[in-house]
Scaffold this motif. Sequence first.
Motif, short mmCIF file in Angstrom:
data_model
loop_
_atom_site.label_atom_id
_atom_site.label_comp_id
_atom_site.label_asym_id
_atom_site.label_seq_id
_atom_site.Cartn_x
_atom_site.Cartn_y
_atom_site.Cartn_z
N LEU A 307 0.82 -1.22 0.00
CA LEU A 307 0.00 0.00 0.00
C LEU A 307 0.85 1.26 0.00
CD1 LEU A 307 -2.77 -1.08 2.52
CD2 LEU A 307 -2.85 -1.09 0.03
N HIS A 308 2.18 1.08 -0.10
CA HIS A 308 3.13 2.20 -0.25
C HIS A 308 3.12 3.15 0.94
CE1 HIS A 308 3.49 0.70 -4.32
NE2 HIS A 308 2.19 0.90 -4.53
N TRP A 309 3.03 2.57 2.13
CA TRP A 309 3.20 3.38 3.32
C TRP A 309 4.64 3.91 3.36
CZ3 TRP A 309 0.32 3.16 8.38
CH2 TRP A 309 -1.02 2.79 8.18
N SER A 310 4.80 5.07 3.93
CA SER A 310 6.15 5.62 4.09
C SER A 310 6.92 4.79 5.13
CB SER A 310 6.09 7.08 4.55
OG SER A 310 5.55 7.16 5.87
N ALA A 311 8.24 4.88 5.07
CA ALA A 311 9.07 4.14 6.02
C ALA A 311 8.78 4.57 7.46
CB ALA A 311 10.55 4.35 5.69
N TRP A 312 8.55 5.87 7.65
CA TRP A 312 8.25 6.36 9.00
C TRP A 312 6.90 5.85 9.48
CZ3 TRP A 312 11.71 8.04 12.19
CH2 TRP A 312 12.86 8.67 11.71
N GLY A 313 5.93 5.80 8.57
CA GLY A 313 4.61 5.30 8.94
C GLY A 313 4.65 3.84 9.33
N GLN A 314 5.38 3.04 8.55
CA GLN A 314 5.51 1.63 8.88
C GLN A 314 6.21 1.44 10.22
OE1 GLN A 314 6.84 -1.02 5.72
NE2 GLN A 314 6.35 0.52 4.17
#
Length: 358
Positions: A307-314
């Motif tokens: 879903l292409h979450w950002s690295a910080w979001g993950q």
Amino acid sequence: MTVAMRVRALLMVVRPPVLALLAIYTALGVTSGSPAHTAGAPPLLTTGQALVPVIAFLMFSVACNDVADERIDRINLPGDRRRPLVSGGIGPNGMRVVAVVCAVVALAGGLLVSPWAAAVTAVGLAISAAYSLRPVRIADRGVLASLTLPACYVAVPFLVGRLAAGAEAGAWAGAGGRPGARELLLLAGLYVGFIGRILLKDFRDVRGDALFGKRTFLVRHGRVPTCRLSAVCWTLGSALLVAGAPGGPAPAFVTTIAAQLAVVLWLLRRIAHETHPHREELLICAAAIVGRGVMTVTLAQLSMGPLHWSAWGQTAVLAALVVLTLGQTWTMVRYGPGGRRRYVPARYRQDERETAAA
């Protein structure tokens, strides 16, 4: 018996904690075989469709095991309301009816997913019956039992989930056809990790198992070797999960898995030297919480990447899940399960009285 009591007894046959774990395995299978890795999220309808045969398979397995182990459970878990056959919620004939009905529902539900899903479900039902029922009775065969049950409880939901995603995409085994190397590593990690968990279950049942000649690994080799083998399985399973992560092992995912593994190894060290049965049970329950946390983190990792979450979001989501898991683990070790404090097996109450008297 009232309708509410019968419903509650059936819910106990489902084994809610085990169902939660198998539901995660199913979701992992759907996620790994879904077009979500290329476009969009896997539909919830696909996961729900896959859960129908999985839940029926679980209820069949539990019903067969409870009927076969009734005498053992009356010693290990006297009056435990989580065991409706022992507590009187369901009689032996009623439990057999549950097994037959659930087998039919599991096969029908698998067939609605795909012919391959029905075949996987049928094999799982056969192995599960052979695990509990005579004349085969794999449950009495030591290490073989610890290898067989996880194969059913991991492979059936994972493969049915993947086949459901494949049916949605028009492929026999997933959007991309046959399972890839990373999916096989993921499945192997789930399997080996479950072996590490199932070894700990035998601590609760050791008295009845030894009395009725059920030669589990714990009965044959003792406490410390069992905890050592469990530690090896947890470690190897965690490494395989990391290796099987799509897109390669992300640093945040590796860190969260490593942190939970460290907690489990600490718990296993305490279990290996614990002599009080009630504290032992709390430690094992705490290890089960960490196990579910590992599965939840793995599912989150597999879901967020496509879903292409950002690295910080993950990283934030994984960190929050680990904090929640470790908080629940500490609460279990320190205070015990609030919802289960109403029932304490007789042998634990006796041990508490003896400890207080001393």
